[in-house]
Design a protein around this motif. Structure first.
Motif, PDB file in Angstrom:
ATOM      1  N   VAL A 212      18.130  -6.531  63.330  1.00 51.81           N
ATOM      2  CA  VAL A 212      17.810  -7.415  64.024  1.00 51.81           C
ATOM      3  C   VAL A 212      16.808  -9.211  63.278  1.00 51.81           C
ATOM      4  N   VAL A 213      16.159  -7.947  63.245  1.00 52.93           N
ATOM      5  CA  VAL A 213      14.601  -9.072  62.057  1.00 52.93           C
ATOM      6  C   VAL A 213      15.257  -9.645  60.848  1.00 52.93           C
ATOM      7  N   GLU A 214      16.153  -8.933  60.286  1.00 57.36           N
ATOM      8  CA  GLU A 214      16.809  -9.694  58.982  1.00 57.36           C
ATOM      9  C   GLU A 214      17.977 -10.480  59.437  1.00 57.36           C
ATOM     10  N   ALA A 215      18.588 -10.502  60.717  1.00 54.36           N
ATOM     11  CA  ALA A 215      19.578 -11.466  60.907  1.00 54.36           C
ATOM     12  C   ALA A 215      18.702 -12.911  61.545  1.00 54.36           C
ATOM     13  N   TYR A 216      17.749 -12.435  62.582  1.00 56.33           N
ATOM     14  CA  TYR A 216      16.757 -13.804  62.413  1.00 56.33           C
ATOM     15  C   TYR A 216      16.235 -14.507  61.569  1.00 56.33           C
ATOM     16  N   GLU A 217      15.489 -14.123  61.130  1.00 57.25           N
ATOM     17  CA  GLU A 217      15.235 -13.981  59.200  1.00 57.25           C
ATOM     18  C   GLU A 217      16.328 -15.165  59.080  1.00 57.25           C
ATOM     19  N   GLN A 218      18.075 -15.078  58.642  1.00 54.72           N
ATOM     20  CA  GLN A 218      18.499 -15.583  58.041  1.00 54.72           C
ATOM     21  C   GLN A 218      18.587 -16.849  58.434  1.00 54.72           C
ATOM     22  N   LYS A 220      16.930 -18.218  60.818  1.00 55.13           N
ATOM     23  CA  LYS A 220      15.906 -19.417  60.829  1.00 55.13           C
ATOM     24  C   LYS A 220      15.517 -19.954  59.611  1.00 55.13           C
ATOM     25  N   ASN A 221      15.909 -19.624  57.764  1.00 54.80           N
ATOM     26  CA  ASN A 221      16.253 -19.608  57.173  1.00 54.80           C
ATOM     27  C   ASN A 221      17.225 -20.122  56.982  1.00 54.80           C
ATOM     28  N   ARG A 222      18.625 -21.163  57.580  1.00 56.73           N
ATOM     29  CA  ARG A 222      20.174 -20.610  57.640  1.00 56.73           C
ATOM     30  C   ARG A 222      20.498 -20.448  56.167  1.00 56.73           C
TER      31      ARG A 222
END
Length: 320
Positions: A212-218, A220-222
């Protein structure tokens, strides 16, 4: 002389009768003691096994859903449907607690010898807690709670690493065992050790958090598009970011809560298995049989679950 002999004979007979009576009472006492000890060991053995042996599906249905209430009839019809049209002849009962779905999924993965997911083979999962804490600055993982232990604090990082080690070591050992009977014995031993079991489930929970952290960062960074299940998960008011997902959902799993359906989507995705679930309370609807996740790759292995209420799950056994 005859009187003396007669007295001796009577005394001997009385002694033999007394010995016989005493031996009989002793035998009865020992038999009762042995039975009690056997019953105790049997109860202990059953209690310690979190996944029980196969039982006949229709026999289980008849025992669990007696009577003529609408719900009982509905459930018996659903079990009959599984038996006759889906070739599910047996059932393995899974311990009913808030790790239930994790236990049912992981037991099948290990007992079938399904190997590590491809992405876990490419990365060292032992370093995931360290990466999350230091590389991505998620120092809030100190608030991570370990199911019924309800432990949080500065030692969370060390406990998480031990959980990851337990998962990796046992998964590699069991999946590398080619003999089906030997692999089954290893699984039975593992799923009879409560402390090891709980470490397995906490490792899976942490991997869910990491994804979930990895997906959330993706997002945010589009960066590259993410699977739709992450959009569903992060769209909830209670899990709009990784911290709220951990605090409101993951921390309660194993203690006071279990996995929601969207989290079972995530579970199937990160373990790279298609989880087919037969939802008996949804019999005669389109939601009777569902797949988690609904988007899966052809090469993924398939496992099956059976539930009567979307809370507790058992393992259906197919015989063709």
């Amino acid at each position: 002389m005859w009187q003396k002999v007669k007295i001796q004979l009577m005394l001997s007979m009385s002694f033999l009768v007394a010995v016989f009576w005493y031996c009989r009472r002793l035998y009865s006492f020992l038999a009762q003691l042995l039975k009690r000890w056997s019953d105790y060991l049997q109860r202990k053995l059953i209690k310690n096994h979190s996944v029980l042996a196969e039982v006949d599906l229709l026999g289980y249905s008849a025992r669990e859903w007696k009577g003529e209430t609408k719900q009982a009839k509905h459930m018996r019809e659903a079990y009959n449907e599984l038996f006759w049209n889906y070739h599910i002849k047996y059932l393995r009962q899974v311990k009913k607690d808030n790790y239930c779905v994790l236990r049912a999924v992981l037991f099948q993965i290990l007992s079938q010898g399904i190997p590590f997911p491809s992405w876990m083979r490419e990365r060292d999962i032992l370093k995931l807690p360290e990466k999350l804490l230091y590389s991505q600055g998620c120092n809030w993982i100190q608030q991570y709670s370990f199911g019924p232990e309800r432990y949080t604090g500065p030692n969370a990082f060390g406990k998480l690493r031990k959980c990851m080690e337990t998962l990796k070591t046992n998964w590699i050992e069991i999946s590398g065992t080619k003999d089906h009977e030997e692999r089954g014995n290893l699984c039975n031993a593992l799923f009879s050790d409560e402390s090891k079991e709980h470490r397995l489930y906490e490792a899976i929970k942490f991997i869910m958090l990491y994804e979930v952290v990895e997906a959330y960062e993706q997002i945010k960074n589009r960066e590259e598009p993410i699977p739709h299940l992450f959009s569903l998960l992060l769209a909830r008011d209670t899990s709009s970011d990784p911290l709220s997902f951990m605090m409101n959902h993951l921390n309660s799993i194993g203690d006071s809560g279990c996995l929601d359906q969207v989290e079972i989507f995530l579970l199937g995705y990160l373990l790279e298995v298609k989880i087919r679930v037969y939802r008996l309370h949804r019999f005669n609807t389109e939601e009777f049989q569902v797949n988690y996740p609904d988007e899966y790759r052809r090469e993924w292995n398939e496992i099956s679950l059976l539930t009567e209420d979307d809370r507790y799950y058992h393992i259906p056994v197919i015989r063709t």
